[in-house]
Scaffold this motif. Structure first.
Motif, PDB file in Angstrom:
ATOM      1  N   GLY A   1      19.425   4.055  11.932  1.00 29.15           N
ATOM      2  CA  GLY A   1      18.785   3.051  11.093  1.00 29.15           C
ATOM      3  C   GLY A   1      17.275   3.174  11.046  1.00 29.15           C
ATOM      4  N   ARG A   2      16.667   3.463  12.178  1.00 24.25           N
ATOM      5  CA  ARG A   2      15.208   3.516  12.234  1.00 24.25           C
ATOM      6  C   ARG A   2      14.655   4.655  11.384  1.00 24.25           C
ATOM      7  NH1 ARG A   2      11.706   2.528  17.645  1.00 24.25           N
ATOM      8  NH2 ARG A   2       9.659   3.115  16.877  1.00 24.25           N
ATOM      9  N   ILE A   3      15.238   5.857  11.504  1.00 21.49           N
ATOM     10  CA  ILE A   3      14.727   6.988  10.727  1.00 21.49           C
ATOM     11  C   ILE A   3      15.041   6.797   9.248  1.00 21.49           C
ATOM     12  CG2 ILE A   3      16.778   8.446  11.041  1.00 21.49           C
ATOM     13  CD1 ILE A   3      13.089   9.575  10.866  1.00 21.49           C
ATOM     14  N   ARG A   4      16.166   6.149   8.934  1.00 19.69           N
ATOM     15  CA  ARG A   4      16.484   5.875   7.532  1.00 19.69           C
ATOM     16  C   ARG A   4      15.399   4.994   6.911  1.00 19.69           C
ATOM     17  NH1 ARG A   4      21.552   7.164   5.737  1.00 19.69           N
ATOM     18  NH2 ARG A   4      23.117   7.769   7.274  1.00 19.69           N
ATOM     19  N   VAL A   5      14.999   3.957   7.619  1.00 20.44           N
ATOM     20  CA  VAL A   5      13.948   3.073   7.122  1.00 20.44           C
ATOM     21  C   VAL A   5      12.626   3.824   6.983  1.00 20.44           C
ATOM     22  CG1 VAL A   5      12.539   1.062   7.709  1.00 20.44           C
ATOM     23  CG2 VAL A   5      15.020   0.949   7.938  1.00 20.44           C
ATOM     24  N   GLN A   6      12.354   4.745   7.895  1.00 19.17           N
ATOM     25  CA  GLN A   6      11.108   5.501   7.817  1.00 19.17           C
ATOM     26  C   GLN A   6      11.092   6.443   6.617  1.00 19.17           C
ATOM     27  OE1 GLN A   6      10.568   7.231  11.714  1.00 19.17           O
ATOM     28  NE2 GLN A   6       9.963   5.272  12.615  1.00 19.17           N
ATOM     29  N   PHE A   7      12.247   7.018   6.266  1.00 18.58           N
ATOM     30  CA  PHE A   7      12.320   7.817   5.043  1.00 18.58           C
ATOM     31  C   PHE A   7      12.012   6.945   3.825  1.00 18.58           C
ATOM     32  CE2 PHE A   7      14.821  11.203   7.276  1.00 18.58           C
ATOM     33  CZ  PHE A   7      14.096  12.296   6.820  1.00 18.58           C
ATOM     34  N   VAL A   8      12.584   5.739   3.803  1.00 13.43           N
ATOM     35  CA  VAL A   8      12.312   4.806   2.701  1.00 13.43           C
ATOM     36  C   VAL A   8      10.822   4.464   2.651  1.00 13.43           C
ATOM     37  CG1 VAL A   8      12.696   2.455   1.876  1.00 13.43           C
ATOM     38  CG2 VAL A   8      14.632   3.837   2.635  1.00 13.43           C
ATOM     39  N   ALA A   9      10.245   4.199   3.815  1.00  9.48           N
ATOM     40  CA  ALA A   9       8.823   3.858   3.874  1.00  9.48           C
ATOM     41  C   ALA A   9       7.962   4.994   3.335  1.00  9.48           C
ATOM     42  CB  ALA A   9       8.423   3.525   5.305  1.00  9.48           C
ATOM     43  N   SER A  10       8.338   6.234   3.643  1.00  9.44           N
ATOM     44  CA  SER A  10       7.549   7.370   3.161  1.00  9.44           C
ATOM     45  C   SER A  10       7.537   7.415   1.641  1.00  9.44           C
ATOM     46  CB  SER A  10       8.099   8.686   3.733  1.00  9.44           C
ATOM     47  OG  SER A  10       9.346   9.030   3.143  1.00  9.44           O
ATOM     48  N   GLN A  11       8.666   7.084   1.015  1.00  8.13           N
ATOM     49  CA  GLN A  11       8.749   7.057  -0.448  1.00  8.13           C
ATOM     50  C   GLN A  11       7.890   5.932  -1.016  1.00  8.13           C
ATOM     51  OE1 GLN A  11      11.723   8.744  -2.668  1.00  8.13           O
ATOM     52  NE2 GLN A  11       9.857   8.590  -3.867  1.00  8.13           N
ATOM     53  N   LEU A  12       7.971   4.743  -0.409  1.00  8.53           N
ATOM     54  CA  LEU A  12       7.215   3.600  -0.910  1.00  8.53           C
ATOM     55  C   LEU A  12       5.709   3.783  -0.705  1.00  8.53           C
ATOM     56  CD1 LEU A  12       9.552   0.686   0.240  1.00  8.53           C
ATOM     57  CD2 LEU A  12       9.290   1.627  -2.068  1.00  8.53           C
ATOM     58  N   VAL A  13       5.320   4.396   0.405  1.00  6.85           N
ATOM     59  CA  VAL A  13       3.902   4.682   0.622  1.00  6.85           C
ATOM     60  C   VAL A  13       3.397   5.649  -0.441  1.00  6.85           C
ATOM     61  CG1 VAL A  13       2.264   5.835   2.159  1.00  6.85           C
ATOM     62  CG2 VAL A  13       3.869   4.163   3.078  1.00  6.85           C
ATOM     63  N   GLY A  14       4.239   6.608  -0.813  1.00  6.55           N
ATOM     64  CA  GLY A  14       3.868   7.532  -1.881  1.00  6.55           C
ATOM     65  C   GLY A  14       3.646   6.815  -3.198  1.00  6.55           C
ATOM     66  N   VAL A  15       4.489   5.824  -3.494  1.00  9.04           N
ATOM     67  CA  VAL A  15       4.321   5.031  -4.713  1.00  9.04           C
ATOM     68  C   VAL A  15       3.000   4.265  -4.674  1.00  9.04           C
ATOM     69  CG1 VAL A  15       5.212   3.065  -6.019  1.00  9.04           C
ATOM     70  CG2 VAL A  15       6.787   4.818  -5.188  1.00  9.04           C
ATOM     71  N   VAL A  16       2.701   3.659  -3.529  1.00  6.80           N
ATOM     72  CA  VAL A  16       1.445   2.918  -3.386  1.00  6.80           C
ATOM     73  C   VAL A  16       0.247   3.837  -3.613  1.00  6.80           C
ATOM     74  CG1 VAL A  16      -0.042   1.700  -1.743  1.00  6.80           C
ATOM     75  CG2 VAL A  16       2.387   1.144  -1.874  1.00  6.80           C
ATOM     76  N   MET A  17       0.287   5.008  -2.999  1.00  9.88           N
ATOM     77  CA  MET A  17      -0.830   5.945  -3.137  1.00  9.88           C
ATOM     78  C   MET A  17      -1.011   6.369  -4.597  1.00  9.88           C
ATOM     79  SD  MET A  17      -2.442   6.550  -0.294  1.00  9.88           S
ATOM     80  CE  MET A  17      -3.250   8.090  -0.726  1.00  9.88           C
ATOM     81  N   ALA A  18       0.081   6.778  -5.246  1.00 12.91           N
ATOM     82  CA  ALA A  18      -0.022   7.317  -6.602  1.00 12.91           C
ATOM     83  C   ALA A  18      -0.372   6.236  -7.622  1.00 12.91           C
ATOM     84  CB  ALA A  18       1.290   7.999  -6.984  1.00 12.91           C
ATOM     85  N   ARG A  19       0.216   5.060  -7.466  1.00 17.24           N
ATOM     86  CA  ARG A  19       0.068   4.010  -8.487  1.00 17.24           C
ATOM     87  C   ARG A  19      -1.189   3.171  -8.303  1.00 17.24           C
ATOM     88  NH1 ARG A  19       3.320   1.392 -12.243  1.00 17.24           N
ATOM     89  NH2 ARG A  19       3.148  -0.879 -12.437  1.00 17.24           N
ATOM     90  N   TYR A  20      -1.515   2.824  -7.056  1.00 15.39           N
ATOM     91  CA  TYR A  20      -2.555   1.828  -6.826  1.00 15.39           C
ATOM     92  C   TYR A  20      -3.850   2.389  -6.255  1.00 15.39           C
ATOM     93  CZ  TYR A  20       1.507  -1.170  -7.403  1.00 15.39           C
ATOM     94  OH  TYR A  20       2.643  -1.772  -7.888  1.00 15.39           O
TER      95      TYR A  20
END
Length: 203
Positions: free
Chosen positions: A149-168
């Motif tokens: 569960g922990r690494i799964r959430v971290q993979f999700v976080a990596s994707q969302l951080v990428g969205v934040v960086m690119a968009r905002y």
């Protein structure tokens, strides 16, 4: 004749000083030990106040954490509803909840905090938020096989951080101007695979 007995004019020490002291200690302790291992009682003791006063000023521990890192909303107001979302819909609901929040009037405050945190000494606070709040709320529901569960959430976080960086932050066009639902629907299959699909080395 002066009536301030030589003291500098201004507001005398009071509740605001106590509140600031609590916030300072909370910020330091959350960054050092994480949310899970930091109690309201320990923050109160470090601040020289009673636990009830901390609750009076800030409410729950999660609300105190939000205040400590200047997040403009109680994180559990966003993550709490995730408990009711079917596991097979988490990949879509997560970005559908977060992107409108980042696009709202609260977004600039969040991004300003993120920039200052990443350039300063507050990285531990956001790491704690990821591991002690998001991983607890979401990770326990996708912990298959056990321990993943922990690494799964971290993979999700990596994707969302990428969205934040690119968009905002980088404001890459046309990505920065795409509708929220288009981004959410586009990244949802990847997020869902991270959460519930087969991942190399985990299955």
């Amino acid at each position: 004749m002066s009536t301030n007995n030589g003291k500098r004019p201004g507001r005398p020490p009071g509740p605001s000083d106590t509140r600031d002291r609590i916030l300072g200690n909370a910020r330091e302790m959350f960054a050092r030990s994480g949310i899970g291992k930091t109690s309201i009682r320990s923050i109160a003791a470090a601040s020289g106040v009673d636990s009830a006063l901390v609750h009076h000023y800030f409410g729950t521990k999660e609300q105190l954490f939000a205040a400590a890192v200047h997040i403009p909303i109680d994180p559990l107001l966003v993550l709490g509803p995730m408990r009711e979302v079917p596991v097979d819909q988490l990949g879509l609901v997560l970005p559908s909840l977060l992107l409108p929040l980042w696009d709202s009037e609260m977004g600039p405050a969040f991004l300003a905090t993120l920039r200052s945190t990443l350039s300063g000494d507050g990285v531990g606070l956001f790491r704690s938020f990821l591991q002690d709040v998001i991983a607890v709320e979401v990770g326990k529901r996708v912990d298959d096989p056990p321990g993943s569960g922990r690494i799964r959430v971290q993979f999700v976080a990596s994707q969302l951080v990428g969205v934040v960086m690119a968009r905002y932050i980088l404001e890459l066009e046309p990505f920065a101007s795409l509708p929220v639902d288009q981004i959410a629907e586009t990244i949802a299959p990847n997020l869902q695979r991270y959460l519930t699909g087969e991942l190399p080395g985990l299955n």
